[in-house]
Design an enzyme around this catalytic site. Structure first.
Site, mmCIF file in Angstrom:
data_model
loop_
_atom_site.group_PDB
_atom_site.id
_atom_site.type_symbol
_atom_site.label_atom_id
_atom_site.label_comp_id
_atom_site.label_asym_id
_atom_site.label_seq_id
_atom_site.Cartn_x
_atom_site.Cartn_y
_atom_site.Cartn_z
ATOM 1 N N GLU A 160 0.973 -1.150 0.013
ATOM 2 C CA GLU A 160 0.126 -0.082 -0.012
ATOM 3 C C GLU A 160 0.806 1.166 0.086
ATOM 4 O OE1 GLU A 160 -2.611 -0.242 3.484
ATOM 5 O OE2 GLU A 160 -3.484 -1.943 2.403
ATOM 6 N N SER B 32 19.500 -7.846 -8.761
ATOM 7 C CA SER B 32 18.171 -7.948 -9.984
ATOM 8 C C SER B 32 18.281 -9.045 -11.077
ATOM 9 C CB SER B 32 17.717 -6.717 -10.454
ATOM 10 O OG SER B 32 17.256 -5.784 -9.459
ATOM 11 N N HIS C 24 3.048 -9.964 -9.790
ATOM 12 C CA HIS C 24 4.819 -10.279 -9.774
ATOM 13 C C HIS C 24 5.232 -9.219 -8.834
ATOM 14 C CE1 HIS C 24 8.782 -10.882 -10.808
ATOM 15 N NE2 HIS C 24 8.846 -9.863 -11.333
ATOM 16 N N SER C 25 4.845 -8.012 -8.945
ATOM 17 C CA SER C 25 5.197 -6.797 -8.299
ATOM 18 C C SER C 25 4.432 -5.687 -8.450
ATOM 19 C CB SER C 25 6.652 -6.228 -8.985
ATOM 20 O OG SER C 25 6.615 -5.735 -10.169
HETATM 21 C C1 LIG Z 1 18.350 -11.989 -16.480
HETATM 22 C C2 LIG Z 1 17.106 -11.388 -16.188
HETATM 23 N N1 LIG Z 1 15.888 -11.493 -17.277
HETATM 24 C C3 LIG Z 1 14.765 -10.995 -17.062
HETATM 25 C C4 LIG Z 1 14.461 -10.167 -15.977
HETATM 26 C C5 LIG Z 1 13.201 -9.663 -15.647
HETATM 27 N N2 LIG Z 1 12.441 -10.674 -14.645
HETATM 28 C C6 LIG Z 1 12.436 -10.088 -13.435
HETATM 29 S S1 LIG Z 1 11.544 -11.161 -12.338
HETATM 30 C C7 LIG Z 1 11.292 -11.962 -13.304
HETATM 31 C C8 LIG Z 1 10.356 -13.596 -13.449
HETATM 32 C C9 LIG Z 1 11.129 -14.498 -12.309
HETATM 33 O O1 LIG Z 1 10.426 -15.430 -12.216
HETATM 34 P P1 LIG Z 1 10.618 -16.698 -11.156
HETATM 35 O O2 LIG Z 1 12.063 -16.713 -11.201
HETATM 36 O O3 LIG Z 1 9.751 -17.710 -11.180
HETATM 37 O O4 LIG Z 1 10.529 -15.986 -9.677
HETATM 38 P P2 LIG Z 1 9.103 -15.227 -9.063
HETATM 39 O O5 LIG Z 1 8.978 -13.769 -9.497
HETATM 40 O O6 LIG Z 1 8.063 -15.979 -9.537
HETATM 41 O O7 LIG Z 1 9.165 -15.324 -7.699
HETATM 42 C C10 LIG Z 1 11.744 -11.708 -14.800
HETATM 43 C C11 LIG Z 1 11.486 -12.334 -16.382
HETATM 44 C C12 LIG Z 1 15.496 -10.044 -15.075
HETATM 45 N N3 LIG Z 1 15.334 -9.627 -13.752
HETATM 46 N N4 LIG Z 1 16.821 -10.582 -15.123
#
Ligand SMILES: Cc1ncc(C[n+]2csc(CCOP(=O)(O)OP(=O)(O)O)c2C)c(N)n1
Length: 435
Positions: free
Chosen positions: A109, A195, A325-326
């Site tokens: 929030e 990240s 997701h965020s």
């Molecule tokens: C190398 C890279 N590629 C893409 C991203 C963008 N990205 C951030 S989180 C995410 C999804 C990750 O999913 P998962 O590993 O299943 O974790 P969750 O968020 O479901 O906990 C992506 C594609 C990134 N941060 N780093």
């Protein structure tokens, strides 16, 4: 030519051996060399031969089962022993899970109110955070991805430390250099989150290798990652390094079904992440991530095994990402909101543990009310304090990136200093800590 010179004596000997064998049997000169053996002994594979032409069918293999010991009624599965975890530990597990849930609601929030720039919730994954963290020793090194806040809470990161990081004030350990939720804490053996997905996996294998080299090592590394991150090349490299180099590391996959908008069935084929373990020669277990006790038992065993044998282990914990997701995502664009309900009610890890506690007589509605209002107050008060604190001194952005500041960064810092001397009045310098 050098090759020929070096190898020619050996080749001559090999030829001699061949002649000796060939002349040693009178009936069949090839008898000793050609044995009807069904066992293959190639350097890259020692299996058995077959004369049937077939391709191993990836879809007919049995899937690795999901280990759980608690029903969603909070009852322990018949013929399984109660986990026998002391009352105060189980209560701390539950209280941390509730704290995390409330923390998430309020921080989410606060982003919506524009008070912080970004946030990621942990809804639905509380059981795997707390269950795994409780089974570790505080000496074990933690590498996280970003959605493991409950692990850090269990480790001892205070609500103030977490909130100061999200607000990026001068008390943030990272001095405002990272986005919110990119926590880290050297004293608590928590490597700072970064990240780019997957980078923590080979780093974890490397740290575990270093642990193995220490005399009388009694600690391991745990590395959390999502099933989406497991698609990165880094994950495959890490599994192979850890297996071939005998590293005491637990690869803990949080399989919550989504990588942002990509559902897991578009992310991989085969038997999920656990299915990869045996292929890499890694002992593996798949566990119900909504059953805190199953996660605890699996992690405890994995830790003992990893340290005793200097071997990696893969744990694939199954759950569901209840939140978006965020704060940059709206999951209603790619999934039915109605499918979430099951995971916030009968399959909620918090709910299951609460039912277990209530059946034991260790928790009731009064305890629930006072714990939720106490934690709400703590989080709200801490946020108020955090936003009153100044930002880190501007110079901090140049420090702690390199161990020793290289000359080009020193030049940039000087340039910034001169710039602020001239134009400082145009910047909100009073909201930054003075040097
Ligand atoms: C190398 C890279 N590629 C893409 C991203 C963008 N990205 C951030 S989180 C995410 C999804 C990750 O999913 P998962 O590993 O299943 O974790 P969750 O968020 O479901 O906990 C992506 C594609 C990134 N941060 N780093």
């Amino acid at each position: 030519m050098a090759f020929c010179r070096r190898w020619s004596p050996l080749l001559k000997n090999a030829a001699k051996l061949h002649i000796m064998r060939a002349t040693s049997t009178s009936a069949n000169p090839h008898q000793l060399r050609f044995v009807k053996d069904n066992l293959a002994k190639f350097p890259g594979c020692s299996g058995s031969f077959t004369n049937e032409l077939f391709f191993t069918d990836s879809s007919t293999n049995e899937t690795i089962p999901i280990y759980r010991i608690m029903y969603n009624t909070g009852e322990i599965v018949e013929n399984v022993e109660d986990p026998q975890i002391p009352k105060e530990i189980v209560l701390k597990m539950y209280k941390d899970m509730v704290l995390l849930n409330i923390f998430d609601k309020l921080l989410y929030e606060s982003q919506r109110q524009g008070r912080i720039s970004f946030y990621m919730t942990n809804y639905g994954e509380e059981g795997m955070h707390v269950g795994s963290a409780a089974a570790l020793s505080s000496d074990d090194l933690v590498y996280g991805q970003y959605r493991e806040c409950g692990v850090l809470m269990w480790r001892g990161m205070s609500v103030a430390q977490l909130i100061n990081q999200c607000f990026g004030n001068h008390e943030d350990e990272g001095k405002g250099k990272q986005m919110p939720v990119h926590y880290g804490n050297k004293n608590l053996n928590i490597a700072t989150i970064s990240s780019p997905l997957g980078t923590q996996l080979p780093q974890a294998a490397g740290s575990a290798y270093a642990f193995k080299m220490m005399e009388n090592n009694q600690k391991c590394v745990i590395c959390y990652f999502g099933e989406g991150a497991a698609s990165e090349g880094d994950a495959h490299a890490a599994f192979n390094f850890a297996s071939t180099l005998d590293c005491p590391v637990i690869f803990f996959c949080r399989n919550n079904g989504f990588a942002i908008s990509t559902p897991s069935d578009e992310q991989y084929k085969g038997d999920g992440i656990a299915g990869r373990g045996p292929a890499y020669g890694i002992n593996t277990i798949r566990v119900d991530g909504t059953d805190v006790f199953a996660v605890y038992n699996a992690t405890k065993k994995a830790r003992e095994f990893a340290i005793k044998n200097n071997r990696p282990v893969i744990i694939e914990a199954m759950s569901y990402r209840v939140g978006h997701h965020s704060t940059s995502d709206d999951s209603s664009a790619y999934r039915e909101i109605s499918e979430i309900t099951k995971w916030t009610t009968e399959e909620s890890p918090i709910q299951k543990l609460r039912l277990y506690l209530e059946a034991k007589g260790w928790w009731d509605q009064n305890a629930e009310n006072s714990w939720t209002s106490e934690t709400k107050k703590l989080v709200l008060d801490t946020m108020k304090d955090a936003e009153k604190k100044t930002k880190p001194a501007w110079k901090e952005m140049f420090y702690d990136v390199y161990y020793e500041m290289p000359s080009h960064i020193q030049d940039q810092m000087k340039e910034m200093e001169e710039h602020l001397k001239k134009y400082g009045e145009h910047y909100p310098l009073s909201s930054f800590k003075s040097e």
